[in-house]
Design an enzyme around this catalytic site. Structure first.
Site, PDB file in Angstrom:
ATOM      1  N   GLY A  62       7.382 136.143 -49.459  1.00 28.87           N
ATOM      2  CA  GLY A  62       8.515 137.005 -49.109  1.00 28.87           C
ATOM      3  C   GLY A  62       9.847 136.385 -49.457  1.00 28.87           C
TER       4      GLY A  62
ATOM      5  N   LEU B 214      12.077 137.860 -51.137  1.00 29.88           N
ATOM      6  CA  LEU B 214      11.946 138.100 -52.579  1.00 29.88           C
ATOM      7  C   LEU B 214      13.297 138.028 -53.295  1.00 29.88           C
ATOM      8  CD1 LEU B 214       9.389 141.063 -52.658  1.00 29.88           C
ATOM      9  CD2 LEU B 214       8.939 138.601 -52.582  1.00 29.88           C
ATOM     10  N   HIS B 215      13.245 137.501 -54.512  1.00 29.23           N
ATOM     11  CA  HIS B 215      14.442 137.405 -55.360  1.00 29.23           C
ATOM     12  C   HIS B 215      14.056 137.788 -56.789  1.00 29.23           C
ATOM     13  CE1 HIS B 215      12.535 133.728 -56.669  1.00 29.23           C
ATOM     14  NE2 HIS B 215      12.503 133.306 -55.429  1.00 29.23           N
ATOM     15  N   GLN B 216      15.011 137.618 -57.712  1.00 24.64           N
ATOM     16  CA  GLN B 216      14.785 138.042 -59.103  1.00 24.64           C
ATOM     17  C   GLN B 216      13.550 137.369 -59.723  1.00 24.64           C
ATOM     18  OE1 GLN B 216      16.405 140.460 -60.631  1.00 24.64           O
ATOM     19  NE2 GLN B 216      17.647 140.720 -58.796  1.00 24.64           N
TER      20      GLN B 216
ATOM     21  N   HIS C 263      10.692 136.613 -58.192  1.00 23.41           N
ATOM     22  CA  HIS C 263       9.513 137.393 -57.772  1.00 23.41           C
ATOM     23  C   HIS C 263       9.482 138.735 -58.504  1.00 23.41           C
ATOM     24  CE1 HIS C 263      10.123 134.981 -53.941  1.00 23.41           C
ATOM     25  NE2 HIS C 263       8.883 134.685 -54.269  1.00 23.41           N
TER      26      HIS C 263
ATOM     27  N   LYS D 109       8.225 127.866 -61.896  1.00 19.97           N
ATOM     28  CA  LYS D 109       9.100 127.007 -61.091  1.00 19.97           C
ATOM     29  C   LYS D 109       8.246 126.061 -60.238  1.00 19.97           C
ATOM     30  CE  LYS D 109      12.157 126.789 -57.370  1.00 19.97           C
ATOM     31  NZ  LYS D 109      11.076 126.794 -56.373  1.00 19.97           N
TER      32      LYS D 109
ATOM     33  N   SER E 259      13.611 131.158 -52.926  1.00 20.22           N
ATOM     34  CA  SER E 259      13.943 131.717 -51.612  1.00 20.22           C
ATOM     35  C   SER E 259      14.811 130.736 -50.825  1.00 20.22           C
ATOM     36  CB  SER E 259      12.663 132.006 -50.824  1.00 20.22           C
ATOM     37  OG  SER E 259      11.842 132.841 -51.593  1.00 20.22           O
TER      38      SER E 259
END
Ligand code: PAF
Length: 282
Positions: free
Chosen positions: A30, A32-34, A36, A151, A188
């Site tokens: 969770g 979530l960002h770009q 994900h 990453k 995150s």
């Protein structure tokens, strides 16, 4: 968009979709960002059905404060998937007891040394926790393809090993690191940084780029010294480790061999927040 909290409903929902083609799976914790979203987009492009799990897995945290501080933003995560990818994604957001029953037990794996250095050395038991939850999720979702970001490159290699150890029929797809404009790898944990830390965190990317530039012509000890010196006098960041390893075995490089692929790995503290990044060198 369908959001399920229990295993039985999830499996019931996926069963008819399996008949229509492949299932792509993106396991996440969770927040979530770009990064994900790039994984989910790729999964949605390559598979008629995409499942995203959102579960902060307690067994991969060896620091209870870190587990507690980990951002939990389910409603915002679901809204982000809806607005960026569409309604056609299945979200699985179970509780801890749904995934672990009464006991938080962890399976022990022999990752053949991949888990002994870098993140594994810093976080003992972390990769057993990751292996445990990813195995449980794979057994449940039975994906044809699963997507992981580079990453966490050590994690990606360990998951490849897990799949081969358990002879699971799933293709592991590694996806490139997504960065902010300044070069900071999306994570995150970035939301735990102060504004000044976020502004200055591009130093990590700059240092990795410089290592890449110097890599073939400079000896490894000098490269390490360059990285250490780059952080030594920095007021905001503290170097935790810098390592250059063989990409496949993750063994630290001894001598440069043109036939092998190498990657540089770095972990840096900004206050209590630990940032990791890596870059392919040749
Ligand atoms: O990379 C992550 O977010 C987690 O380690 C994973 C793979 C979802 C397992 O909890």
């Amino acid at each position: 968009m369908k959001v399920f909290n229990d295993k039985v409903s999830l499996q019931k929902a996926i069963a008819p979709m399996r008949a229509n083609g492949t299932i792509g799976f993106v396991p996440t914790m969770g927040a979530l960002h770009q990064g994900h979203l790039a994984l989910i987009k790729q999964a949605a492009l390559e598979n008629p059905c995409t499942v995203v799990s959102i579960f902060v897995n307690p067994t991969q945290f060896n620091n209870p404060n870190d587990l507690e501080a980990y951002p939990r933003t389910l409603d915002a995560d679901v809204a982000l998937i809806k607005s960026n990818i569409g309604e056609n994604v299945v979200v699985f957001a179970p509780t801890v007891s749904e995934m672990y029953d009464e006991k938080l037990s962890t399976e022990k794996f022999n990752f053949e040394g991949l888990d002994q250095q870098m993140e594994g050395a810093f976080r003992p038991g972390h990769f057993d926790g990751v292996g445990t939850i990813v195995s449980k999720l794979f057994e449940l979702v039975k994906p044809d393809r699963a997507y992981f970001g580079e990453k966490d490159f050590q994690q990606l290699q360990i998951i490849r090993k897990l799949v081969s150890l358990k002879k699971m029929q799933v293709e592991i797809v590694g996806c490139p690191i997504v960065r902010t404009e300044s070069g900071l790898a999306r994570s995150s944990r970035n939301q735990l940084l102060s504004e000044e830390e976020r502004n200055q965190a591009s130093i990590i990317y700059r240092v990795l780029n410089e290592v890449k530039k110097r890599f073939s012509g400079t000896n490894i000890a000098e490269l390490k010294q360059y990285v250490e010196e780059s952080f030594a006098s920095h007021t905001l960041f503290r170097l935790d480790y810098f390592e250059i390893t063989d990409e496949a075995t993750l063994h630290p490089i001894k001598e440069y061999d043109k036939q092998q692929n190498y990657r540089a790995f770095i972990a840096v503290y900004a206050g209590d927040v630990r940032l990791i990044d890596n870059m392919q060198l040749n």
